[in-house]
Design a protein around this motif. Structure first.
Motif, PDB file in Angstrom:
ATOM      1  N   GLU A  81       0.824  -1.203   0.000  1.00  0.00           N
ATOM      2  CA  GLU A  81       0.000   0.000   0.000  1.00  0.00           C
ATOM      3  C   GLU A  81       0.863   1.260   0.000  1.00  0.00           C
ATOM      4  O   GLU A  81       0.584   2.215  -0.725  1.00  0.00           O
ATOM      5  N   ASP A  82       1.947   1.263   0.783  1.00  0.00           N
ATOM      6  CA  ASP A  82       2.867   2.408   0.771  1.00  0.00           C
ATOM      7  C   ASP A  82       3.473   2.596  -0.615  1.00  0.00           C
ATOM      8  O   ASP A  82       3.659   3.723  -1.079  1.00  0.00           O
ATOM      9  N   LEU A  83       3.776   1.489  -1.287  1.00  0.00           N
ATOM     10  CA  LEU A  83       4.333   1.574  -2.633  1.00  0.00           C
ATOM     11  C   LEU A  83       3.326   2.188  -3.600  1.00  0.00           C
ATOM     12  O   LEU A  83       3.692   3.023  -4.439  1.00  0.00           O
ATOM     13  N   GLU A  84       2.049   1.815  -3.480  1.00  0.00           N
ATOM     14  CA  GLU A  84       1.019   2.394  -4.351  1.00  0.00           C
ATOM     15  C   GLU A  84       0.898   3.907  -4.127  1.00  0.00           C
ATOM     16  O   GLU A  84       0.759   4.672  -5.080  1.00  0.00           O
ATOM     17  N   HIS A  85       0.966   4.330  -2.882  1.00  0.00           N
ATOM     18  CA  HIS A  85       0.889   5.761  -2.588  1.00  0.00           C
ATOM     19  C   HIS A  85       2.122   6.486  -3.118  1.00  0.00           C
ATOM     20  O   HIS A  85       2.022   7.588  -3.658  1.00  0.00           O
ATOM     21  N   TYR A  86       3.280   5.862  -2.991  1.00  0.00           N
ATOM     22  CA  TYR A  86       4.508   6.462  -3.521  1.00  0.00           C
ATOM     23  C   TYR A  86       4.410   6.590  -5.042  1.00  0.00           C
ATOM     24  O   TYR A  86       4.747   7.630  -5.602  1.00  0.00           O
ATOM     25  N   ARG A  87       3.903   5.535  -5.705  1.00  0.00           N
ATOM     26  CA  ARG A  87       3.763   5.590  -7.161  1.00  0.00           C
ATOM     27  C   ARG A  87       2.832   6.720  -7.573  1.00  0.00           C
ATOM     28  O   ARG A  87       3.105   7.460  -8.518  1.00  0.00           O
ATOM     29  N   ALA A  88       1.719   6.872  -6.871  1.00  0.00           N
ATOM     30  CA  ALA A  88       0.781   7.940  -7.206  1.00  0.00           C
ATOM     31  C   ALA A  88       1.402   9.311  -6.979  1.00  0.00           C
ATOM     32  O   ALA A  88       1.183  10.235  -7.761  1.00  0.00           O
ATOM     33  N   GLY A  89       2.203   9.440  -5.923  1.00  0.00           N
ATOM     34  CA  GLY A  89       2.885  10.701  -5.667  1.00  0.00           C
ATOM     35  C   GLY A  89       3.895  11.036  -6.743  1.00  0.00           C
ATOM     36  O   GLY A  89       4.045  12.194  -7.136  1.00  0.00           O
ATOM     37  N   ARG A  90       4.597  10.036  -7.237  1.00  0.00           N
ATOM     38  CA  ARG A  90       5.553  10.253  -8.329  1.00  0.00           C
ATOM     39  C   ARG A  90       4.843  10.705  -9.595  1.00  0.00           C
ATOM     40  O   ARG A  90       5.329  11.540 -10.320  1.00  0.00           O
ATOM     41  N   ALA A  91       3.660  10.130  -9.829  1.00  0.00           N
ATOM     42  CA  ALA A  91       2.911  10.468 -11.047  1.00  0.00           C
ATOM     43  C   ALA A  91       2.422  11.910 -11.007  1.00  0.00           C
ATOM     44  O   ALA A  91       2.343  12.574 -12.034  1.00  0.00           O
ATOM     45  N   ALA A  92       2.101  12.399  -9.802  1.00  0.00           N
ATOM     46  CA  ALA A  92       1.602  13.766  -9.684  1.00  0.00           C
ATOM     47  C   ALA A  92       2.734  14.741  -9.878  1.00  0.00           C
ATOM     48  O   ALA A  92       2.610  15.791 -10.389  1.00  0.00           O
TER      49      ALA A  92
END
Length: 141
Positions: A130-141
């Motif tokens: 879940e932390d990885l998914e949030h990190y990925r979304a943050g990178r995309a933004a």
């Protein structure tokens, strides 16, 4: 909307009778995890019925996002090819790098910089899915 798209804050505010905020499931999961919404929901239960209902709705949205298994969806990770992975699954830096399309070194740099939560298990880093998914979304933004 894909994880790569960014939306301005106004895109989440709706309603003619009063402002209503639409919270995506991924954001609900992040809030539940990092803002201790479970604790707030328990501590404030019964204080305000509308607040109770919204906190429960956020919990439902977070749970639905975690269980999502649609390939290419912006709501969680495809788990059909990896049935052994649960909501609390921990990944190695190599597995994390493969999932988000960067190098193992890039994952370790994000951990060292504090941008990606992880913990040590012996001599290896372990990263919550879940932390990885949030990190990925943050990178995309």
């Amino acid at each position: 909307m894909t994880e790569r798209e960014w939306r301005p804050p106004a895109a989440y505010v709706h309603g003619l009778d009063g402002p209503t905020v639409v919270v995506p499931g991924r954001v609900a999961a992040w809030l539940e995890r990092h803002a201790n919404l479970r604790q707030v929901r328990t501590a404030q239960r019964g204080a305000d019925p509308e607040v109770d209902a919204v906190l429960v709705a956020l919990a439902v949205a977070a749970a639905a996002w975690r269980q999502q298994a649609v390939p290419g969806s912006d709501h969680g990770t495809d788990q059909r090819n990896r049935p052994e992975l649960g909501a609390s699954c921990e990944l190695s830096t190599t597995e994390a790098a493969d999932r988000i399309g960067i190098t193992d070194r890039g994952v370790r740099a994000a951990i060292a910089a504090g941008r990606l939560p992880a913990h040590r298990d012996g001599d290896r880093w372990r990263i919550d899915r879940e932390d990885l998914e949030h990190y990925r979304a943050g990178r995309a933004a």
